[in-house]
Design a protein around this motif. Sequence first.
Motif, mmCIF file in Angstrom:
data_model
loop_
_atom_site.group_PDB
_atom_site.id
_atom_site.type_symbol
_atom_site.label_atom_id
_atom_site.label_comp_id
_atom_site.label_asym_id
_atom_site.label_seq_id
_atom_site.Cartn_x
_atom_site.Cartn_y
_atom_site.Cartn_z
ATOM 1 N N VAL A 42 2.794 -11.603 0.664
ATOM 2 C CA VAL A 42 2.493 -10.196 0.918
ATOM 3 C C VAL A 42 1.685 -9.832 -0.507
ATOM 4 C CG1 VAL A 42 2.770 -7.957 1.458
ATOM 5 C CG2 VAL A 42 3.878 -9.448 2.597
ATOM 6 N N ALA A 43 0.569 -9.292 -0.383
ATOM 7 C CA ALA A 43 -0.255 -8.546 -1.496
ATOM 8 C C ALA A 43 0.574 -7.697 -2.266
ATOM 9 C CB ALA A 43 -1.543 -8.105 -0.998
ATOM 10 N N PRO A 44 0.298 -7.724 -3.444
ATOM 11 C CA PRO A 44 1.003 -6.612 -4.243
ATOM 12 C C PRO A 44 0.431 -5.102 -4.134
ATOM 13 C CG PRO A 44 0.448 -8.237 -5.903
ATOM 14 C CD PRO A 44 -0.310 -8.652 -4.262
ATOM 15 N N ALA A 45 1.187 -4.264 -3.678
ATOM 16 C CA ALA A 45 0.598 -2.971 -3.190
ATOM 17 C C ALA A 45 -0.352 -2.327 -4.272
ATOM 18 C CB ALA A 45 1.611 -1.913 -3.241
ATOM 19 N N GLY A 46 -1.645 -2.094 -3.759
ATOM 20 C CA GLY A 46 -2.751 -1.428 -4.455
ATOM 21 C C GLY A 46 -3.587 -2.389 -5.043
ATOM 22 N N PRO A 155 -8.513 0.291 -7.003
ATOM 23 C CA PRO A 155 -8.621 1.698 -6.838
ATOM 24 C C PRO A 155 -8.888 2.381 -5.465
ATOM 25 C CG PRO A 155 -9.940 0.951 -8.783
ATOM 26 C CD PRO A 155 -9.760 -0.201 -7.783
ATOM 27 N N LYS A 156 -9.568 1.948 -4.469
ATOM 28 C CA LYS A 156 -9.943 2.458 -3.354
ATOM 29 C C LYS A 156 -8.648 1.998 -2.197
ATOM 30 C CE LYS A 156 -14.801 1.294 -3.657
ATOM 31 N NZ LYS A 156 -16.051 0.771 -3.057
ATOM 32 N N SER A 157 -7.745 1.289 -2.708
ATOM 33 C CA SER A 157 -6.559 1.180 -1.731
ATOM 34 C C SER A 157 -5.846 2.158 -1.584
ATOM 35 C CB SER A 157 -5.732 -0.100 -2.402
ATOM 36 O OG SER A 157 -4.390 -0.215 -1.488
ATOM 37 N N TYR A 160 -3.051 2.221 -4.395
ATOM 38 C CA TYR A 160 -3.060 1.875 -5.479
ATOM 39 C C TYR A 160 -2.445 3.028 -6.548
ATOM 40 C CZ TYR A 160 -5.888 1.836 -9.932
ATOM 41 O OH TYR A 160 -6.106 1.753 -11.283
ATOM 42 N N SER A 161 -1.921 2.423 -7.710
ATOM 43 C CA SER A 161 -1.356 3.377 -8.762
ATOM 44 C C SER A 161 -1.856 2.846 -9.861
ATOM 45 C CB SER A 161 0.281 3.537 -8.432
ATOM 46 O OG SER A 161 0.756 4.249 -9.579
ATOM 47 N N ALA A 162 -2.072 4.068 -10.916
ATOM 48 C CA ALA A 162 -2.645 3.555 -12.281
ATOM 49 C C ALA A 162 -1.224 2.985 -13.137
ATOM 50 C CB ALA A 162 -3.225 4.822 -12.889
#
Length: 250
Positions: A42-46, A155-157, A160-162
């Motif tokens: 599974v893709a990493p979140a963001g 960033p559009k996800s 996404y979190s900085a």
Amino acid sequence: MDLIRGTLVLSPPYYLMALCIPLLPIFVLIVLEYVHRREEQVAPAGYRPFGLMADSRLKDQYDKRHEKEGTCGTRPDGSPRVEVKGLFVYPVKSCAPVELQHGEVVSTGLRFDRQFSFAQLVSSKPPVQHRWICITEREFPRLALVRTHLWIPDPKSPTYSAEGEWVKSGGCIVVSFPFSPDWSELVKAIASSLGAKLRQMNIWAEPQISFRIPFDPPRDRMKEKGYSTTERMKIFADEPEALNMSAEIP
């Protein structure tokens, strides 16, 4: 005698149950193995994958139509036109590539190309000296089975979190490789092997292990993980400084 005869008539279902019950733990482990490996993919979140998500552009590379001159058309002067069929980067040297839709050219070549490599620590005869030497498919052919997937921050996800784990590193690379299960634990080994074949729908598939490493780890991560300092690594005739990222490998 009638009791024995009746038992023989009724026994097949019980025999079937007796055969299935010992296989139940293997079935459960296969399901757990399948779910666990699916979670690893599974893709990493963001983040979003970096690379071509559709079918490879080389899927028809052996088509006989390519044997004819001028398949790609001709230039205004009538000479055959040349076309780039596929574009690839090899994030880990000598391992499987990642196909791109388009590439970004940086000072060292295509971005992400051969950014990492595996190396072997070799010791010399007295006086003892230790040095890292890059390993390639020439010495270790099974490196060709090591697959890589690139994930970069998006960033559009909506997730996404900085402050995401890999954002400060510019993304991460997922490295997957086949391994031989420990057959001393027979049930787990069978489940692992069958789970891999089921997941990949390939009778020859092998169980896989995966780990993630950052593209460009910041200093605080290097300190947290206990990175060693940069070390010299011999690669053919060169001996550049390299960052030992062993701390990222579980």
